[in-house]
Design a protein around this motif. Sequence first.
Motif, PDB file in Angstrom:
ATOM      1  N   UNK A   8     -24.464 -47.107  54.102  1.00  0.00           N
ATOM      2  CA  UNK A   8     -23.345 -47.594  54.923  1.00  0.00           C
ATOM      3  C   UNK A   8     -22.002 -47.146  54.356  1.00  0.00           C
ATOM      4  N   UNK A   9     -21.852 -47.200  53.039  1.00  0.00           N
ATOM      5  CA  UNK A   9     -20.584 -46.789  52.416  1.00  0.00           C
ATOM      6  C   UNK A   9     -20.313 -45.298  52.605  1.00  0.00           C
ATOM      7  N   UNK A  10     -21.308 -44.476  52.312  1.00  0.00           N
ATOM      8  CA  UNK A  10     -21.106 -43.024  52.352  1.00  0.00           C
ATOM      9  C   UNK A  10     -21.116 -42.469  53.768  1.00  0.00           C
ATOM     10  N   UNK A  11     -21.662 -43.225  54.713  1.00  0.00           N
ATOM     11  CA  UNK A  11     -21.720 -42.733  56.084  1.00  0.00           C
ATOM     12  C   UNK A  11     -20.679 -43.351  57.004  1.00  0.00           C
ATOM     13  N   UNK A  12     -19.840 -44.232  56.476  1.00  0.00           N
ATOM     14  CA  UNK A  12     -18.787 -44.816  57.302  1.00  0.00           C
ATOM     15  C   UNK A  12     -17.914 -43.726  57.942  1.00  0.00           C
ATOM     16  N   UNK A  13     -17.555 -42.656  57.197  1.00  0.00           N
ATOM     17  CA  UNK A  13     -16.763 -41.590  57.843  1.00  0.00           C
ATOM     18  C   UNK A  13     -17.496 -40.951  59.034  1.00  0.00           C
ATOM     19  N   UNK A  14     -18.826 -40.890  58.991  1.00  0.00           N
ATOM     20  CA  UNK A  14     -19.581 -40.305  60.102  1.00  0.00           C
ATOM     21  C   UNK A  14     -19.542 -41.241  61.304  1.00  0.00           C
ATOM     22  N   UNK A  15     -19.669 -42.548  61.071  1.00  0.00           N
ATOM     23  CA  UNK A  15     -19.544 -43.506  62.171  1.00  0.00           C
ATOM     24  C   UNK A  15     -18.152 -43.423  62.797  1.00  0.00           C
ATOM     25  N   UNK A  16     -17.124 -43.337  61.946  1.00  0.00           N
ATOM     26  CA  UNK A  16     -15.757 -43.211  62.447  1.00  0.00           C
ATOM     27  C   UNK A  16     -15.604 -41.928  63.263  1.00  0.00           C
ATOM     28  N   UNK A  17     -16.227 -40.857  62.812  1.00  0.00           N
ATOM     29  CA  UNK A  17     -16.167 -39.573  63.515  1.00  0.00           C
ATOM     30  C   UNK A  17     -16.815 -39.679  64.894  1.00  0.00           C
ATOM     31  N   UNK A  18     -17.966 -40.337  64.973  1.00  0.00           N
ATOM     32  CA  UNK A  18     -18.645 -40.493  66.264  1.00  0.00           C
ATOM     33  C   UNK A  18     -17.759 -41.281  67.225  1.00  0.00           C
ATOM     34  N   UNK A  19     -17.153 -42.352  66.740  1.00  0.00           N
ATOM     35  CA  UNK A  19     -16.260 -43.158  67.588  1.00  0.00           C
ATOM     36  C   UNK A  19     -15.059 -42.328  68.044  1.00  0.00           C
ATOM     37  N   UNK A  20     -14.469 -41.558  67.117  1.00  0.00           N
ATOM     38  CA  UNK A  20     -13.324 -40.713  67.462  1.00  0.00           C
ATOM     39  C   UNK A  20     -13.730 -39.673  68.498  1.00  0.00           C
ATOM     40  N   UNK A  21     -14.843 -38.983  68.232  1.00  0.00           N
ATOM     41  CA  UNK A  21     -15.289 -37.922  69.123  1.00  0.00           C
ATOM     42  C   UNK A  21     -15.600 -38.408  70.525  1.00  0.00           C
ATOM     43  N   UNK A  22     -16.143 -39.619  70.635  1.00  0.00           N
ATOM     44  CA  UNK A  22     -16.484 -40.171  71.948  1.00  0.00           C
ATOM     45  C   UNK A  22     -15.242 -40.422  72.798  1.00  0.00           C
ATOM     46  N   UNK A  23     -14.099 -40.604  72.152  1.00  0.00           N
ATOM     47  CA  UNK A  23     -12.853 -40.885  72.873  1.00  0.00           C
ATOM     48  C   UNK A  23     -12.070 -39.616  73.211  1.00  0.00           C
ATOM     49  N   UNK A  24     -12.562 -38.459  72.779  1.00  0.00           N
ATOM     50  CA  UNK A  24     -11.841 -37.202  72.979  1.00  0.00           C
ATOM     51  C   UNK A  24     -12.375 -36.438  74.191  1.00  0.00           C
ATOM     52  N   UNK A  35     -38.009 -46.628  55.888  1.00  0.00           N
ATOM     53  CA  UNK A  35     -36.957 -47.627  55.708  1.00  0.00           C
ATOM     54  C   UNK A  35     -36.107 -47.736  56.972  1.00  0.00           C
ATOM     55  N   UNK A  36     -35.344 -48.806  57.051  1.00  0.00           N
ATOM     56  CA  UNK A  36     -34.525 -49.048  58.242  1.00  0.00           C
ATOM     57  C   UNK A  36     -33.492 -47.953  58.474  1.00  0.00           C
ATOM     58  N   UNK A  37     -33.046 -47.288  57.392  1.00  0.00           N
ATOM     59  CA  UNK A  37     -32.000 -46.278  57.581  1.00  0.00           C
ATOM     60  C   UNK A  37     -32.518 -45.024  58.275  1.00  0.00           C
ATOM     61  N   UNK A  38     -33.836 -44.810  58.267  1.00  0.00           N
ATOM     62  CA  UNK A  38     -34.394 -43.602  58.887  1.00  0.00           C
ATOM     63  C   UNK A  38     -34.016 -43.475  60.347  1.00  0.00           C
ATOM     64  N   UNK A  39     -34.203 -44.542  61.122  1.00  0.00           N
ATOM     65  CA  UNK A  39     -33.876 -44.511  62.553  1.00  0.00           C
ATOM     66  C   UNK A  39     -32.369 -44.415  62.761  1.00  0.00           C
ATOM     67  N   UNK A  40     -31.602 -45.064  61.904  1.00  0.00           N
ATOM     68  CA  UNK A  40     -30.141 -45.006  62.012  1.00  0.00           C
ATOM     69  C   UNK A  40     -29.651 -43.581  61.827  1.00  0.00           C
ATOM     70  N   UNK A  41     -30.210 -42.881  60.836  1.00  0.00           N
ATOM     71  CA  UNK A  41     -29.827 -41.491  60.585  1.00  0.00           C
ATOM     72  C   UNK A  41     -30.129 -40.639  61.808  1.00  0.00           C
ATOM     73  N   UNK A  42     -31.333 -40.792  62.339  1.00  0.00           N
ATOM     74  CA  UNK A  42     -31.736 -40.016  63.511  1.00  0.00           C
ATOM     75  C   UNK A  42     -30.773 -40.274  64.673  1.00  0.00           C
ATOM     76  N   UNK A  43     -30.431 -41.539  64.901  1.00  0.00           N
ATOM     77  CA  UNK A  43     -29.537 -41.882  66.011  1.00  0.00           C
ATOM     78  C   UNK A  43     -28.136 -41.304  65.817  1.00  0.00           C
ATOM     79  N   UNK A  44     -27.649 -41.275  64.581  1.00  0.00           N
ATOM     80  CA  UNK A  44     -26.319 -40.711  64.321  1.00  0.00           C
ATOM     81  C   UNK A  44     -26.304 -39.208  64.561  1.00  0.00           C
ATOM     82  N   UNK A  45     -27.367 -38.528  64.147  1.00  0.00           N
ATOM     83  CA  UNK A  45     -27.445 -37.080  64.384  1.00  0.00           C
ATOM     84  C   UNK A  45     -27.488 -36.810  65.887  1.00  0.00           C
ATOM     85  N   UNK A  46     -28.285 -37.583  66.614  1.00  0.00           N
ATOM     86  CA  UNK A  46     -28.363 -37.391  68.063  1.00  0.00           C
ATOM     87  C   UNK A  46     -27.025 -37.683  68.737  1.00  0.00           C
ATOM     88  N   UNK A  47     -26.279 -38.670  68.239  1.00  0.00           N
ATOM     89  CA  UNK A  47     -24.957 -38.968  68.797  1.00  0.00           C
ATOM     90  C   UNK A  47     -24.006 -37.798  68.563  1.00  0.00           C
TER      91      UNK A  47
END
Length: 194
Positions: free
Chosen positions: A64-80, A118-130
């Motif tokens: 969660x700490x190291x991937x927060x910038x990626x979540x922020x990027x997805x949110x930013x990109x969705x608004x562009x 682990x639970x992060x596996x599906x989260x990673x996949x979903x972020x890449x797909x986003x």
Amino acid sequence: MGSTPQPRRGNTRQRIQDVALALFAEQGYEKTSLREIAEQLDVTKAALYYHFKTKEDILVGIFEDLNRPIEDLIAWGAAQPRTLETKKEILSRYSEALDGAAPLFRFMQENQATVRELSIGMTIKNRVLALVDLITDADAPITDQVRCFSALFTMHAGMFALKDVDGDPEEKRKAVLEVAVELVTRAHDPGSDR
């Protein structure tokens, strides 16, 4: 052996995550115990439990700490707008986020089976797909969809494939980014065949 990630300054929680990630990368997630993490930090298991109850909790916290910038990027990109410039900016920012999270991604590469469970596996996949969705036009032909998907995987693979190649790490990162941008540019404007 692999290189130890630079420890982040700051609180006990961050120190636990840094030491755990180094141990997970060095000897594997399954073979690392909470006791070993506590010993490495020179704290009691009780002190460790105060912050994290399980190894998975530690890994999820790191993720969660190291991937927060990626979540922020997805949110930013969705608004562009879905312009080529936006797509290039998404790739550029993603390249920097991957660079910042390199120790975690190296761990994940070396422990793929564990990460999938682990639970992060599906989260990673979903972020890449986003991210793929943000750089791929909805009506793109399959070849252009493959180009966009390949652009992201070029960036992932570049982190590992080039780590043993001589050269400046920043120049290697920029070279990988350039190839990814070329793939997305070609997909965005199929008439731009060279």
